[in-house]
Design a protein around this motif. Sequence first.
Motif, PDB file in Angstrom:
ATOM      1  N   LYS A  93       0.846  -1.019  -0.085  1.00 24.03           N
ATOM      2  CA  LYS A  93       0.037   0.034   0.006  1.00 24.03           C
ATOM      3  C   LYS A  93       0.906   1.190  -0.103  1.00 24.03           C
ATOM      4  O   LYS A  93       0.627   2.228  -0.896  1.00 24.03           O
ATOM      5  CB  LYS A  93      -1.013  -0.109   1.107  1.00 24.03           C
ATOM      6  N   ALA A  94       1.744   1.209   0.621  1.00 19.35           N
ATOM      7  CA  ALA A  94       2.672   2.412   0.682  1.00 19.35           C
ATOM      8  C   ALA A  94       3.438   2.571  -0.595  1.00 19.35           C
ATOM      9  O   ALA A  94       3.730   3.919  -0.920  1.00 19.35           O
ATOM     10  CB  ALA A  94       3.691   2.302   2.089  1.00 19.35           C
ATOM     11  N   GLN A  95       3.951   1.664  -0.986  1.00 20.57           N
ATOM     12  CA  GLN A  95       4.713   1.623  -2.445  1.00 20.57           C
ATOM     13  C   GLN A  95       3.757   2.051  -3.343  1.00 20.57           C
ATOM     14  O   GLN A  95       4.057   2.877  -4.203  1.00 20.57           O
ATOM     15  CB  GLN A  95       5.336   0.222  -2.420  1.00 20.57           C
ATOM     16  N   SER A  96       2.509   1.539  -3.361  1.00 22.00           N
ATOM     17  CA  SER A  96       1.553   2.042  -4.410  1.00 22.00           C
ATOM     18  C   SER A  96       0.857   3.456  -4.401  1.00 22.00           C
ATOM     19  O   SER A  96       1.273   4.085  -5.469  1.00 22.00           O
ATOM     20  CB  SER A  96       0.186   1.025  -4.500  1.00 22.00           C
ATOM     21  N   GLU A  97       0.885   3.889  -3.137  1.00 19.51           N
ATOM     22  CA  GLU A  97       0.704   5.377  -3.173  1.00 19.51           C
ATOM     23  C   GLU A  97       1.876   6.313  -3.270  1.00 19.51           C
ATOM     24  O   GLU A  97       1.665   7.193  -4.099  1.00 19.51           O
ATOM     25  CB  GLU A  97       0.146   5.676  -1.311  1.00 19.51           C
ATOM     26  N   MET A  98       2.969   5.854  -3.127  1.00 20.69           N
ATOM     27  CA  MET A  98       4.112   6.643  -3.494  1.00 20.69           C
ATOM     28  C   MET A  98       4.442   6.683  -4.838  1.00 20.69           C
ATOM     29  O   MET A  98       4.544   7.838  -5.426  1.00 20.69           O
ATOM     30  CB  MET A  98       5.281   6.019  -2.919  1.00 20.69           C
ATOM     31  N   ILE A 124      -4.844 -11.684  -0.484  1.00 21.17           N
ATOM     32  CA  ILE A 124      -4.343 -11.538  -1.746  1.00 21.17           C
ATOM     33  C   ILE A 124      -4.443 -12.744  -2.634  1.00 21.17           C
ATOM     34  O   ILE A 124      -4.796 -12.787  -3.862  1.00 21.17           O
ATOM     35  CB  ILE A 124      -3.096 -10.943  -1.685  1.00 21.17           C
ATOM     36  N   LYS A 125      -4.135 -14.008  -1.982  1.00 18.48           N
ATOM     37  CA  LYS A 125      -4.179 -15.183  -2.497  1.00 18.48           C
ATOM     38  C   LYS A 125      -5.683 -15.632  -2.953  1.00 18.48           C
ATOM     39  O   LYS A 125      -5.641 -16.225  -4.104  1.00 18.48           O
ATOM     40  CB  LYS A 125      -3.450 -16.438  -1.603  1.00 18.48           C
ATOM     41  N   GLU A 126      -6.533 -15.375  -2.093  1.00 17.66           N
ATOM     42  CA  GLU A 126      -7.804 -15.564  -2.504  1.00 17.66           C
ATOM     43  C   GLU A 126      -8.314 -14.932  -3.712  1.00 17.66           C
ATOM     44  O   GLU A 126      -8.771 -15.413  -4.731  1.00 17.66           O
ATOM     45  CB  GLU A 126      -8.900 -15.426  -1.326  1.00 17.66           C
ATOM     46  N   LEU A 127      -8.046 -13.521  -3.640  1.00 20.29           N
ATOM     47  CA  LEU A 127      -8.141 -12.661  -4.876  1.00 20.29           C
ATOM     48  C   LEU A 127      -7.641 -13.159  -6.066  1.00 20.29           C
ATOM     49  O   LEU A 127      -8.287 -13.122  -7.391  1.00 20.29           O
ATOM     50  CB  LEU A 127      -7.799 -11.079  -4.573  1.00 20.29           C
ATOM     51  N   ILE A 128      -6.356 -13.557  -5.993  1.00 23.39           N
ATOM     52  CA  ILE A 128      -5.747 -14.011  -7.316  1.00 23.39           C
ATOM     53  C   ILE A 128      -6.500 -15.210  -7.752  1.00 23.39           C
ATOM     54  O   ILE A 128      -6.598 -15.404  -9.078  1.00 23.39           O
ATOM     55  CB  ILE A 128      -4.386 -14.292  -7.099  1.00 23.39           C
ATOM     56  N   VAL A 129      -6.881 -16.253  -6.925  1.00 30.18           N
ATOM     57  CA  VAL A 129      -7.304 -17.435  -7.273  1.00 30.18           C
ATOM     58  C   VAL A 129      -8.825 -17.163  -7.987  1.00 30.18           C
ATOM     59  O   VAL A 129      -9.358 -17.594  -9.135  1.00 30.18           O
ATOM     60  CB  VAL A 129      -7.799 -18.499  -6.330  1.00 30.18           C
ATOM     61  N   GLU A 130      -9.711 -16.328  -7.460  1.00 31.61           N
ATOM     62  CA  GLU A 130     -10.689 -15.686  -8.187  1.00 31.61           C
ATOM     63  C   GLU A 130     -10.518 -15.100  -9.314  1.00 31.61           C
ATOM     64  O   GLU A 130     -11.400 -15.366 -10.496  1.00 31.61           O
ATOM     65  CB  GLU A 130     -11.616 -14.832  -7.223  1.00 31.61           C
ATOM     66  N   ALA A 131      -9.676 -14.393  -9.601  1.00 23.40           N
ATOM     67  CA  ALA A 131      -9.240 -13.727 -10.809  1.00 23.40           C
ATOM     68  C   ALA A 131      -8.875 -14.592 -11.957  1.00 23.40           C
ATOM     69  O   ALA A 131      -9.514 -14.656 -13.003  1.00 23.40           O
ATOM     70  CB  ALA A 131      -8.187 -12.641 -10.608  1.00 23.40           C
ATOM     71  N   PHE A 132      -8.281 -15.708 -11.619  1.00 32.30           N
ATOM     72  CA  PHE A 132      -7.863 -16.608 -12.541  1.00 32.30           C
ATOM     73  C   PHE A 132      -9.072 -17.375 -12.832  1.00 32.30           C
ATOM     74  O   PHE A 132      -9.322 -17.758 -14.143  1.00 32.30           O
ATOM     75  CB  PHE A 132      -6.675 -17.441 -12.037  1.00 32.30           C
ATOM     76  N   ALA A 134      -4.615  -9.756 -14.357  1.00 29.93           N
ATOM     77  CA  ALA A 134      -5.323 -10.315 -13.172  1.00 29.93           C
ATOM     78  C   ALA A 134      -4.487 -10.144 -11.758  1.00 29.93           C
ATOM     79  O   ALA A 134      -5.215  -9.813 -10.657  1.00 29.93           O
ATOM     80  CB  ALA A 134      -5.461 -11.780 -13.551  1.00 29.93           C
ATOM     81  N   LEU A 135      -3.248 -10.067 -11.793  1.00 32.12           N
ATOM     82  CA  LEU A 135      -2.363  -9.819 -10.582  1.00 32.12           C
ATOM     83  C   LEU A 135      -2.985  -8.586 -10.288  1.00 32.12           C
ATOM     84  O   LEU A 135      -2.752  -8.194  -9.024  1.00 32.12           O
ATOM     85  CB  LEU A 135      -1.121 -10.172 -10.983  1.00 32.12           C
ATOM     86  N   LYS A 136      -2.769  -7.502 -11.057  1.00 30.66           N
ATOM     87  CA  LYS A 136      -2.806  -6.257 -10.711  1.00 30.66           C
ATOM     88  C   LYS A 136      -4.024  -5.820 -10.196  1.00 30.66           C
ATOM     89  O   LYS A 136      -4.248  -5.003  -9.172  1.00 30.66           O
ATOM     90  CB  LYS A 136      -2.386  -5.384 -12.034  1.00 30.66           C
ATOM     91  N   ALA A 137      -5.289  -6.351 -10.821  1.00 32.04           N
ATOM     92  CA  ALA A 137      -6.341  -6.202 -10.341  1.00 32.04           C
ATOM     93  C   ALA A 137      -6.474  -6.549  -8.717  1.00 32.04           C
ATOM     94  O   ALA A 137      -7.269  -5.868  -7.975  1.00 32.04           O
ATOM     95  CB  ALA A 137      -7.566  -6.708 -11.208  1.00 32.04           C
ATOM     96  N   ALA A 138      -5.925  -7.732  -8.536  1.00 31.73           N
ATOM     97  CA  ALA A 138      -6.186  -8.467  -7.295  1.00 31.73           C
ATOM     98  C   ALA A 138      -5.445  -7.710  -6.287  1.00 31.73           C
ATOM     99  O   ALA A 138      -5.965  -7.221  -5.174  1.00 31.73           O
ATOM    100  CB  ALA A 138      -5.561  -9.926  -7.320  1.00 31.73           C
ATOM    101  N   LEU A 139      -4.295  -7.138  -6.695  1.00 31.78           N
ATOM    102  CA  LEU A 139      -3.436  -6.511  -5.628  1.00 31.78           C
ATOM    103  C   LEU A 139      -4.054  -5.096  -5.422  1.00 31.78           C
ATOM    104  O   LEU A 139      -4.074  -4.494  -4.197  1.00 31.78           O
ATOM    105  CB  LEU A 139      -1.963  -5.984  -6.295  1.00 31.78           C
ATOM    106  N   ASP A 140      -4.627  -4.486  -6.369  1.00 30.43           N
ATOM    107  CA  ASP A 140      -5.230  -3.175  -6.284  1.00 30.43           C
ATOM    108  C   ASP A 140      -6.484  -3.176  -5.287  1.00 30.43           C
ATOM    109  O   ASP A 140      -6.615  -2.383  -4.433  1.00 30.43           O
ATOM    110  CB  ASP A 140      -5.613  -2.489  -7.573  1.00 30.43           C
ATOM    111  N   LEU A 141      -7.224  -4.236  -5.261  1.00 28.08           N
ATOM    112  CA  LEU A 141      -8.384  -4.470  -4.662  1.00 28.08           C
ATOM    113  C   LEU A 141      -7.943  -4.784  -3.063  1.00 28.08           C
ATOM    114  O   LEU A 141      -8.502  -4.217  -1.975  1.00 28.08           O
ATOM    115  CB  LEU A 141      -9.461  -5.566  -5.158  1.00 28.08           C
ATOM    116  N   TRP A 142      -6.646  -5.414  -3.060  1.00 26.47           N
ATOM    117  CA  TRP A 142      -6.609  -5.991  -1.683  1.00 26.47           C
ATOM    118  C   TRP A 142      -6.017  -4.870  -0.858  1.00 26.47           C
ATOM    119  O   TRP A 142      -6.148  -4.728   0.268  1.00 26.47           O
ATOM    120  CB  TRP A 142      -5.210  -7.084  -1.846  1.00 26.47           C
ATOM    121  N   ILE A 143      -5.188  -3.967  -1.641  1.00 23.24           N
ATOM    122  CA  ILE A 143      -4.414  -2.731  -0.699  1.00 23.24           C
ATOM    123  C   ILE A 143      -5.480  -1.806  -0.677  1.00 23.24           C
ATOM    124  O   ILE A 143      -5.091  -0.675  -0.036  1.00 23.24           O
ATOM    125  CB  ILE A 143      -3.143  -2.344  -1.527  1.00 23.24           C
TER     126      ILE A 143
END
Length: 203
Positions: free
Chosen positions: A109-114, A181-189, A164-173
């Motif tokens: 989250k901190a890295q993404s905001e930066m 994050i793992k649950e979100l990646i599984v659903e994305a796939f 799919a990875l980016k969408a899962a990460l964005d929603l997670w953070i």
Amino acid sequence: MSDSVGLRERKKAATRAALSAAANRLAIEHGVDHVTVEAIAAAADVSPRTFHNYFSSREEAIVAGVVDWANALTDKLRDRPADEPIWDALLAVLLDSVDDRPEAKARWKAQSEMIMANPSVVASQLAALDGMRRRVAEVVAERTGTDPDRDLYPRLTGGSAAQALKAALDLWISGKTDRGIKELIVEAFELLRAGLPEPSQSR
């Protein structure tokens, strides 16, 4: 000879990682505009000249961790069993490469905001992600007997997996879901493999 070469490569990788970690930390703590090459080099206990042996700019150093992570991911993909379906292999390496702990989420989250607050770093990250898509496409092509320069399949697969990875990460953070994050990646796939069926309209 091979031992000495291996040691040099490990030292180079360690220096690169130290510079990238220092750049990322300083950018988060002070803002990108207040971070200099000299400060990054000092934090990593090397000279500015050494910094320029590894990176052309502070922005490149800041996103280098993403590049190195993506490179490691594609190396793991190459090591998966040759007869494993490509989407199973992609999911396996992604799940093995992400950290689901709260402290990892805070770092992302901190890295993404930066990054999002600094257009120059956004450009460097986009270049890094594009490199990741190309590398994944190359591995997909190797595993499926296709040509990344001529065929759509490896390009679409690499791009879809990265998105799919980016969408899962964005929603997670975002903090708007309590799912990992793992649950979100599984659903994305699962959604991709099902052809992105339209969600039910029932309420």
